[in-house]
Each structure stands twice: as structure tokens, then as C-alpha cells.
Design a protein around this motif. Sequence first.
Motif, PDB file in Angstrom:
ATOM      1  N   SER A 127       0.825  -1.215   0.000  1.00 35.70           N
ATOM      2  CA  SER A 127       0.000   0.000   0.000  1.00 35.70           C
ATOM      3  C   SER A 127       0.859   1.265   0.000  1.00 35.70           C
ATOM      4  N   TYR A 128       2.055   1.169  -0.570  1.00 36.15           N
ATOM      5  CA  TYR A 128       2.976   2.298  -0.558  1.00 36.15           C
ATOM      6  C   TYR A 128       3.070   3.025  -1.898  1.00 36.15           C
ATOM      7  N   GLU A 149       0.137   1.156  12.660  1.00 37.96           N
ATOM      8  CA  GLU A 149       0.672   2.495  12.431  1.00 37.96           C
ATOM      9  C   GLU A 149       0.152   3.148  11.155  1.00 37.96           C
ATOM     10  N   GLU A 150      -0.670   2.448  10.396  1.00 39.38           N
ATOM     11  CA  GLU A 150      -1.106   3.003   9.126  1.00 39.38           C
ATOM     12  C   GLU A 150      -2.627   3.192   9.118  1.00 39.38           C
ATOM     13  N   THR A 151      -3.290   2.714   8.086  1.00 35.46           N
ATOM     14  CA  THR A 151      -4.712   2.967   7.877  1.00 35.46           C
ATOM     15  C   THR A 151      -5.571   2.332   8.966  1.00 35.46           C
ATOM     16  N   ALA A 210       1.519   6.325  -0.828  1.00 37.14           N
ATOM     17  CA  ALA A 210       2.035   6.735   0.476  1.00 37.14           C
ATOM     18  C   ALA A 210       3.529   7.036   0.438  1.00 37.14           C
ATOM     19  N   LEU A 241      -1.900   7.225   3.933  1.00 32.90           N
ATOM     20  CA  LEU A 241      -1.480   6.000   4.625  1.00 32.90           C
ATOM     21  C   LEU A 241      -1.633   4.746   3.781  1.00 32.90           C
ATOM     22  N   TYR A 262      -4.045  -0.881  10.750  1.00 30.87           N
ATOM     23  CA  TYR A 262      -3.195  -1.679   9.872  1.00 30.87           C
ATOM     24  C   TYR A 262      -1.723  -1.503  10.231  1.00 30.87           C
ATOM     25  N   LYS A 263      -1.068  -2.624  10.537  1.00 32.80           N
ATOM     26  CA  LYS A 263       0.332  -2.659  10.975  1.00 32.80           C
ATOM     27  C   LYS A 263       0.544  -1.855  12.261  1.00 32.80           C
ATOM     28  N   CYS A 273      -7.578   6.663   5.864  1.00 35.85           N
ATOM     29  CA  CYS A 273      -6.244   6.420   5.308  1.00 35.85           C
ATOM     30  C   CYS A 273      -5.501   7.739   5.122  1.00 35.85           C
TER      31      CYS A 273
END
Length: 749
Positions: free
Chosen positions: A114-115, A608-610, A118, A706, A605-606, A638
Motif C-alpha cells: 500500500s505504498y 501504524e497506518e490505515t 504513500a 497512509l 493496519y500494521k 487512510c
Amino acid sequence: MAPEMISRRTFLVAGGVLIVDLGLDGISRAPAQTVPGADRFLGKPLAPDAVDSFLAVHADGSVTVFTGKVDIGTGGRIAMRQIVGEELDVPLERIALIEGDTALTPNQGATAGSYGIARGGMQLRQAAATARQALLAQAAQRLNRPTGDLQVADGVVNAKDGGASVSYGDLIGDRAFNLKVDAKAPLKAPERFRFIGKRLHRPDVPAKVTGHHRYLHDLTLPGMLHARVIRPPAHGARLVSVDDSSIAGIGGARVVRIQSFLAVVAEREWDAVRAARALQTTWSAGPGVNDPGLGDHATQFDAMRTSRVVRDQEIARRGDLSALSAPAPATRTLAASYWWPIQTHGSIGPSCSVADVRADRATVWSASQNVHGFQATCARMLGLERDRVRVIYMDGAGSYGPNGADDAAAEAVLLSRAAGRPVRVQWSRQEEHGLDPKGPAQLLELRAAVGADGEVAAWETQAWLPLATANLPNIPLLSLDAAGIAQTPGRSTGLIYQNIDPPYTMPNVSAVVHWIPDAPLRTSAIRAPGKIANSFAVESFVDEIAALAGVDPVEFRLRRLTNPRGVEVLRRTAARMGWQTRPSPRPVDSSAAVLTGRGIAYVHYKHEETLVAMGMEVAVERATGRIRVTRVVCAQDCGLMINPECVQSQLEGNIIQTLSRALHEEVVYDRDRVTTVDWATYPILTFPEVPALEFELIQRLDQPPLGAGEAASTPVAAALANAVFDATGVRLRTVPFRAERVKAALAGR
């Protein structure tokens, strides 16, 4: 004179062809990822810290954008234009995009995690901001005005109080910036956004829905041969002999053999198909008497649980866990195991690649999500310098992580080198399902101690997962092993350990991964790698604890959630659903043929993200065990959404695909091979099964993006399991939730 009447048979025998063009006016038939004359940029900078690696401004004021990230259906082709158009103040119709071409685009890493926006998009945004700053400085000199007195509109710089102006094209048209990307170059303020945050349509969709889009599978080159690879009959079998004469009657077809790598090539694709079917071969036996081969599918989770552990990795550890082993009076304990199966990427069309290998260079057209990574792999296998290999991305038939694309590309490369001509390799459905690297199986065991007050006195997660190989240059490719070409052995899985611990405030928590050394099938990252299974376990177990405590599932989560953005997505989901506060499960009507219920799940998510919350409503047929998902509500934060329409499309795809994975999908194998090699044995969600989808998208224009490509997959299976539990009082802990499995669970088996 009346026209002569002819029969259908006469028409067909005469070889008549009727062509009906259903194209729509104004829709370009050009391939979406192809820019005419792109090779004029060969030799341009590629360093990821140079503005000229990302941007070229032309004399007519148009802009070409170069990105190493590719659009695999995420909407990057419009979002990247929005980013650059925003920072440069250039209309989007004047921006061309070149993506995923190792000769023209900077190496921004694989399109994964998902980068794409981001990270990749933000690199591009900073390059555009640096370019704007430089252009304003040049304009200030040209117009003899301070930069603070200047403004930009549609690529033209002019004084705020009127007067002279100068265009970007006049300032720098087709000349290099010769600048490093300035990490401190100011970005446009959100209140001035013109393109970012707008719902703009994707440029590739019209050609796709009208059948004019040119996919990789449609690519042809002058002198190109078609190829089919002949696969061993069993895992571990080696090629003993080939009878070339068995295809002598198929004109133009010939055999290519490199040790146990075997293929046929032909001028016509159908001849390659016929030759592959007719070729007579002898192979060694597969697994020996004392060799388990791929093992026993029926006992794969038992094998994981009892496997040798390479090492333990502590993911979370805080507080005192003694309540699990020595619970206080009135403390209740709970334990559950959750199983997630091996799954294929299931791309709708099988993999394909075209390669043109010459003595001193190679060009490969591939749908790889990591063209720069495959460039390095290809250079190693050919013994060429990396810059002598060019890999060009073209759209395939969907990918959700590394599927068979790189394998097909490697096969095309080997065959082109052997044949001395361009070669197109096309996989079959059976190859794609049987041979693509899979998402691995996962086993999680959870325990909790719950006090009389309903508080979680202790939580423990133990996960058994296959260990990935550190610094693996590429997923080991089938053709290189068969051809005896050296490559680094190992396993790729993605970050499958993330989100095994709960996102809620609990005083005493332990989460440990037991890394095991092997998996029966070749593995790779599959969408939201590992985290769907992990959240399935964690969020199902949270619901089990809430039920034990007699607390509403939403209320239970909100009491323990300190992240205000997480609280917002949960509250928005519950409000949109019209959630009625009560514990689960609802009272079951013993006479009802269909049982209905609702469930919810949440993920950061993780961690630290979405942030995503997912609510689901289901109907379960008691007689058949069939689950029908009737409604899904999703709230997602996000951060900055460049294009909310593309984000919503991603959410739709995430939810539908993961419902398919949770309800239907499981790879089955025997000791020799995968046996679920078609859509009958490996079914996916059908159109009538798609539920109503509703969204709450939270736009945060002042925050970084994100990512939207994976996160919404993560809570789907848990929300589904929680809804089924609410409807039936039965807890499903083994995916997929096929009807026969659900029926057995309802019957108490």
C-alpha cells in the motif's frame, strides 16, 4: 435488383468476416501505459534523488511524469497526475505518465505494501514541489519581480497584480532541471487544492470496459514465437528424455530443452499448444518411498503445530501473564485456535510475458509488480550488466502480490535466448492455480483470562508461521531450478507477523511468533500478507471475550480503544449500520430456516497506518449451511485521499476479494501436486453473492496518505465470523466458511 440471399453455411465457407465497432467517440484506443515517443527520453537521469528522474517539462507547457510505481488497478494513473498537477499548477490533460520502465523511471521499489501513493506518490510530490520552486525562481529573474509577488495558473507564471507573464515551457522547455529533490521544498496548502482530494475518473477505465485496452497478453513483436512450457508430472520429478519426433507433424514447432526445463516454440500459438500436448516425454519418479513430497493436506495444521521451531519472535510483551496459568477466583479463561489455509492469488487471467534477448541486451515486457527487481534477476540469469536489461511494465490480468508474472517472464527470457527471437510465454489456468507462489497457511492459538468485572486480565497470542528468507533477491523461479541456473533459495511471505496482537488497551499482553522452517508449497506475499488471518483470529477472539463478559461488541472495543481516529471509524461504522446495543449472539429461533445477525471488526493496519472498521450483516441457511452476506459497512481513515473515488474502488475490491477468500478459497494438494487447478475446484465469489456495500471515507487533507490497497481486506473475515456467531451462536474458526463446514458446525460436529 434484390440482393442475393445466401445461407449462413455459405457465408462461413466463403470466409466472410463481420467486424462490429462498439467504440465510443472520444475514447483513445492507445494503450493506457504507453506514451508515444517515450524512447526519446532514453539516457535521462534515473537516480531517485534527482528531479529530472521524475519530471520533464516541455516547450509546449506539457509535462511528462516518470514513476517506478505501477498502476495495478489502484488508480495510480490518475492519482499521480493529480499530485503533479497540484504542485505544478498544470492541468491534468497536459500531463503524460510513464510508469514501470527500468530504462526511463527511477527505482522506487516494488509496488506493494500500500505504498504506491504513500511513498512513491509522495516522492513524486516532493520532486514536483522542488521543480515549482525552481521555476518560480527562474520566473522571478525573467520578470524582475520577487517570487512572493508571483503566482502560477495552468503552467504560466505571472505577477499577482497583473503585468508580464512567462510559461513553464518558455522557462525550461525540454531542458534539465539539474536539481536534487529538496525534502524541504514547500508543499501546497490544503486550502488551495485544486486537484488533490477530488473524485476524478481513471483514464484507463473507458478502454477497459469497451474492450479497447491493450494488455500484455495482446502484445506482439515482429518475428515473435509463441511458447508453452511442459511441466513435470510431480513435484521433484526430473526430465529423463524427450522424443522430438513426436511433434514432427506440427510444422514450425520445435523443442527447447535446458536440463529439466522443457518447452516448445512455434510461429503460431495454436501450434505451440498442440505441440505441448503431443510431445512425448519421460520423467523420473516424483517423491520417493520415504519422501513425503508436498505432505498431507489434511494434516497441514497439525504439522505446523508440531514442526521444529527455528526461533521465537516476541511481537508484544507487557505486564504479568500469571492470570492465564493461575487465575484468581471468579476469573474465567478462554482458549481458541484459528486456521487460515493456503490460498492462490487467483488472477482472473493467467500470467504472460514477452522477451527479446540479444547477445548484449534484453528487453522484457512483464506485469510484474517489481520491474526493477526483475531487472536485477534477469541480469543475473543472463550474465549481463543490469543496465543492459530493460523491463517494461504492461497491464496483466490483476495481481495481489507476486503471482506467476515473474516466472512467465523468466521463461520467456530463457526461451528467447535459446531461440534467438522474441518469445511470448502464456500460462494456462491450470499452471496459474497450480504453480503460482501461494499465500501460506497460518495457525494461531489465543488465550485470555477475563475477570469477574469483564476486564481482560491477560491475553496471549501464539502464531506458527513459515519463516521468510532475509534479503531474498527474488522468489525462487521454477524455470531456473529446472534449468540448473543458480539462484538464491528461500521463501518469501511478506510481513505476515503484523497485527497478531490486539489494538486495544490491555495491561497484560504477550504475542509470540514461532517461526517454522518450511511450507509445503512455494510462497509469496498475497494481499495484506498475513494480516487478514491475524486479524481474523484477534478480532474473533475479542468478540468471544465480549460474549463471555456479556458486553456489546462495539461497546467492548470502544472502552479499550485510545486512538481517537480508531474510535471515529468504529463509531461511524456502528452509526451507519444502525447498530443496536446488545451482547452477541442474539437469541436463536430454533424454528427459523434462515438465521440473521450482525458483526463488527476493527484494525489499525500494521498498528501504524490505515484505520478500518467493518460491519457486516449475514443470513445463514440452517438446512444447507450457506452464508449469504447481505450488507457491508466500512469506515476507513487512510489520511490524505488523493482521489476518493479510487480509494472507494479499492475498498470495494478489498471487501469482495476477501469475502471470496473467507467463504470459498483453499488450495488443496496431494504429495505430488496442487489439485485445485481450476475455478470448479478453487471457486471464487460469484456476482450474485456480492452484498450491498456502504462506505464512510474520512478525508484528512492535512495528514500524509497512509495507503488504501490492502488495509480494508484485513477485518473482513473477522467481521464475517462475528456476524455468523451473532446469527447462530456458533463460532467458525477455520477458513473457508464453505456450506458443508458451516452445516456441520451448526449440527455440533
